[in-house]
Design an enzyme around this catalytic site. Structure first.
Site, mmCIF file in Angstrom:
data_model
loop_
_atom_site.group_PDB
_atom_site.id
_atom_site.type_symbol
_atom_site.label_atom_id
_atom_site.label_comp_id
_atom_site.label_asym_id
_atom_site.label_seq_id
_atom_site.Cartn_x
_atom_site.Cartn_y
_atom_site.Cartn_z
ATOM 1 N N CYS A 114 0.825 -1.219 0.000
ATOM 2 C CA CYS A 114 0.000 0.000 0.000
ATOM 3 C C CYS A 114 0.853 1.260 0.000
ATOM 4 O O CYS A 114 0.356 2.351 -0.271
ATOM 5 C CB CYS A 114 -0.955 0.008 1.196
ATOM 6 S SG CYS A 114 -0.084 0.092 2.777
ATOM 7 N N ASP A 131 2.238 2.650 2.609
ATOM 8 C CA ASP A 131 2.159 3.412 3.865
ATOM 9 C C ASP A 131 3.468 3.288 4.657
ATOM 10 O O ASP A 131 4.119 2.249 4.634
ATOM 11 C CB ASP A 131 0.993 2.919 4.716
ATOM 12 C CG ASP A 131 -0.342 3.311 4.089
ATOM 13 O OD1 ASP A 131 -0.318 4.084 3.120
ATOM 14 O OD2 ASP A 131 -1.376 2.858 4.575
ATOM 15 N N CYS A 161 -2.990 5.065 5.960
ATOM 16 C CA CYS A 161 -4.444 5.003 6.055
ATOM 17 C C CYS A 161 -4.901 5.269 7.493
ATOM 18 O O CYS A 161 -4.098 5.343 8.432
ATOM 19 C CB CYS A 161 -4.921 3.627 5.604
ATOM 20 S SG CYS A 161 -4.566 2.349 6.809
ATOM 21 N N CYS A 187 -2.748 -3.424 8.642
ATOM 22 C CA CYS A 187 -2.271 -2.070 8.978
ATOM 23 C C CYS A 187 -1.680 -2.049 10.387
ATOM 24 O O CYS A 187 -0.737 -1.301 10.658
ATOM 25 C CB CYS A 187 -3.406 -1.060 8.881
ATOM 26 S SG CYS A 187 -4.356 -1.214 7.359
HETATM 27 FE FE1 FES Z 1 -1.556 0.547 4.229
HETATM 28 FE FE2 FES Z 1 -3.418 0.484 6.023
HETATM 29 S S1 FES Z 1 -3.692 0.383 3.899
HETATM 30 S S2 FES Z 1 -1.285 0.403 6.336
#
Ligand code: FES
Length: 145
Positions: A38, A40, A63, A107
């Site tokens: 993702c 992040d 997120c 996450c």
């Molecule tokens: Fe990447 Fe939540 S979607 S940590």
């Protein structure tokens, strides 16, 4: 319209009012982790004195669930010993938040890994061997989506 995920009140609280956001200029343990899928990223700063985490701050580019879990993990480790902090897994963080939707469990892995990465950095900076597995607990059932 996108369907809204069933987040708990605690998740919404930590998402809208995250605790301990920022940096610690004289942190003695810093960990940065990312999720390659993702994109992040979470960075955690620890100030450790006499084996106690006396201060902790974080910055998360990610997120809502990543933000809420980072915020919660900082509250859980503040004032704790290193050994107590190492008992914390992504599952205990998610439980403390009243649960996460299964699709967002991955996450919470970022929060556990950021903590362990910052603790590992602390040991390395002290010139001491790292006495734990920095991969953290088993996340087999929490594949990234
Ligand atoms: Fe990447 Fe939540 S979607 S940590």
């Amino acid at each position: 319209m996108a369907e809204q995920l069933p987040y708990s009140e605690k998740v919404m609280d930590h998402f809208t009012n995250p605790r301990n956001v920022g940096e610690i200029p004289d942190a003695n343990g810093i960990g940065t982790v990312g999720n390659v899928i993702c994109g992040d990223v979470m960075k955690m700063y620890l100030k450790i004195e006499n084996n106690i985490i006396v201060d902790v701050k974080f910055k998360t580019f990610g997120c809502g669930a990543a933000l809420a879990t980072s915020s919660m993990v900082t509250e859980m480790v503040k004032g704790k010993t290193i050994d107590e902090a190492l008992m914390i897994s992504n599952k205990t963080v998610a439980e403390a938040l009243g649960g996460l939707p299964p699709i967002k469990m991955h996450c919470s892995v970022l929060a556990e890994q950021a903590l362990r990465s910052a603790l590992k950095d602390y040991y390395i900076k002290q010139g001491r061997p790292v006495p734990f597995n920095d991969q953290g607990h088993s996340h087999e059932d929490e594949k990234c989506l």
